[in-house]
Design a protein around this motif. Sequence first.
Motif, PDB file in Angstrom:
ATOM      1  N   ARG A   1       0.829  -1.204   0.000  1.00 61.84           N
ATOM      2  CA  ARG A   1       0.000   0.000   0.000  1.00 61.84           C
ATOM      3  C   ARG A   1       0.868   1.262   0.000  1.00 61.84           C
ATOM      4  O   ARG A   1       0.556   2.255  -0.657  1.00 61.84           O
ATOM      5  N   LYS A   2       1.961   1.211   0.744  1.00 61.05           N
ATOM      6  CA  LYS A   2       2.898   2.335   0.779  1.00 61.05           C
ATOM      7  C   LYS A   2       3.482   2.594  -0.617  1.00 61.05           C
ATOM      8  O   LYS A   2       3.638   3.749  -1.043  1.00 61.05           O
ATOM      9  N   LYS A   3       3.765   1.522  -1.327  1.00 57.71           N
ATOM     10  CA  LYS A   3       4.327   1.644  -2.671  1.00 57.71           C
ATOM     11  C   LYS A   3       3.319   2.264  -3.639  1.00 57.71           C
ATOM     12  O   LYS A   3       3.679   3.117  -4.460  1.00 57.71           O
ATOM     13  N   ILE A   4       2.057   1.858  -3.547  1.00 57.99           N
ATOM     14  CA  ILE A   4       1.022   2.437  -4.415  1.00 57.99           C
ATOM     15  C   ILE A   4       0.868   3.926  -4.136  1.00 57.99           C
ATOM     16  O   ILE A   4       0.756   4.738  -5.061  1.00 57.99           O
ATOM     17  N   LYS A   5       0.848   4.313  -2.873  1.00 62.04           N
ATOM     18  CA  LYS A   5       0.749   5.741  -2.528  1.00 62.04           C
ATOM     19  C   LYS A   5       1.919   6.517  -3.123  1.00 62.04           C
ATOM     20  O   LYS A   5       1.730   7.600  -3.684  1.00 62.04           O
ATOM     21  N   LYS A   6       3.114   5.977  -2.992  1.00 57.65           N
ATOM     22  CA  LYS A   6       4.307   6.640  -3.512  1.00 57.65           C
ATOM     23  C   LYS A   6       4.228   6.788  -5.026  1.00 57.65           C
ATOM     24  O   LYS A   6       4.509   7.868  -5.573  1.00 57.65           O
ATOM     25  N   GLU A   7       3.821   5.720  -5.723  1.00 59.44           N
ATOM     26  CA  GLU A   7       3.720   5.775  -7.178  1.00 59.44           C
ATOM     27  C   GLU A   7       2.670   6.796  -7.611  1.00 59.44           C
ATOM     28  O   GLU A   7       2.871   7.528  -8.587  1.00 59.44           O
ATOM     29  N   PHE A   8       1.549   6.857  -6.895  1.00 56.83           N
ATOM     30  CA  PHE A   8       0.509   7.829  -7.224  1.00 56.83           C
ATOM     31  C   PHE A   8       1.017   9.253  -7.016  1.00 56.83           C
ATOM     32  O   PHE A   8       0.869  10.118  -7.884  1.00 56.83           O
ATOM     33  N   ASN A   9       1.612   9.506  -5.864  1.00 57.17           N
ATOM     34  CA  ASN A   9       2.062  10.859  -5.543  1.00 57.17           C
ATOM     35  C   ASN A   9       3.126  11.357  -6.523  1.00 57.17           C
ATOM     36  O   ASN A   9       3.213  12.557  -6.793  1.00 57.17           O
ATOM     37  N   GLU A  10       3.897  10.426  -7.058  1.00 59.30           N
ATOM     38  CA  GLU A  10       4.936  10.804  -8.018  1.00 59.30           C
ATOM     39  C   GLU A  10       4.414  10.923  -9.440  1.00 59.30           C
ATOM     40  O   GLU A  10       5.113  11.466 -10.317  1.00 59.30           O
ATOM     41  N   ASN A  11       3.211  10.432  -9.697  1.00 56.95           N
ATOM     42  CA  ASN A  11       2.673  10.417 -11.068  1.00 56.95           C
ATOM     43  C   ASN A  11       1.319  11.103 -11.199  1.00 56.95           C
ATOM     44  O   ASN A  11       0.569  10.815 -12.132  1.00 56.95           O
ATOM     45  N   LYS A  12       1.006  12.024 -10.285  1.00 57.83           N
ATOM     46  CA  LYS A  12      -0.315  12.674 -10.332  1.00 57.83           C
ATOM     47  C   LYS A  12      -0.563  13.403 -11.645  1.00 57.83           C
ATOM     48  O   LYS A  12      -1.698  13.471 -12.119  1.00 57.83           O
ATOM     49  N   LYS A  13       0.491  13.913 -12.237  1.00 60.11           N
ATOM     50  CA  LYS A  13       0.336  14.632 -13.500  1.00 60.11           C
ATOM     51  C   LYS A  13      -0.197  13.712 -14.596  1.00 60.11           C
ATOM     52  O   LYS A  13      -0.978  14.127 -15.460  1.00 60.11           O
TER      53      LYS A  13
END
Length: 241
Positions: A171-183
């Motif tokens: 879950r931590k990894k998904i949050k990180k990937e989302f936060n880095e790819n919001k654009k």
Amino acid sequence: MKNEEYKKKIEDFFKNKEEFWTLYKKDFINYKTQNLQEHYAEYMLKNNILEKFKGIKLGQREDKPYLLNHSKCKYNKYSTREKDTCKKMVLKREKLEMPEIRKELGEPFDFQVPLKNKQKEKYGEIDLLTYRKEEKCIYMVEAKSVRSTETALRAILEIATYYSLLGKEGRKKIKKEFNENKKRYNLEKYPDAEEIKKAVLFFEGTTPAKDIKNISEVKTLAKELDIKVVVEDGEEFMPNS
């Protein structure tokens, strides 16, 4: 087979100590008789269902990303399968009204999120991810089709299983990937996601939508497992809409 034999199936599953993550896949979980659904949900509530989910062995993707680039994906506009429904929610997000979905779950941004690390693993995929800015929260959603005849119980157990399979690190990894790819998702102005929650999405008139309205034990199970239940009108997701 007599009704009592059907009822006994949940007890047999618990006694045989099968891998708990497989429960949602069992045929009896999708038996649509109301008193059986009541019995299965009530049995789980009385037999440490939360602890059972905590004991699920994690299945993380290690070096592989969870969030894939789906910008070139297409959906079948004539299909009512959940796969195409979820694709449409993401790929045509700006053009769809989806009042209950946006109110309760926020903006859909990804679909068919893989869980497995190796091809031989039998885990499924998370149907849909949404982001609700009011909660700074990503919802992982088990979405049933606009013509679904599956039970609400199956959907609830499925998303709870996926959540446990991810574990804290997943879950931590998904949050990180989302936060880095919001654009990538046109959500760059939104605050970073701080947590991940579970939800199921049903459409009016389908079997799971009727279940959640009529079977209090199933509704209680969803609450016990901290799963948000959203029921939406399905008109926008019918063929040619």
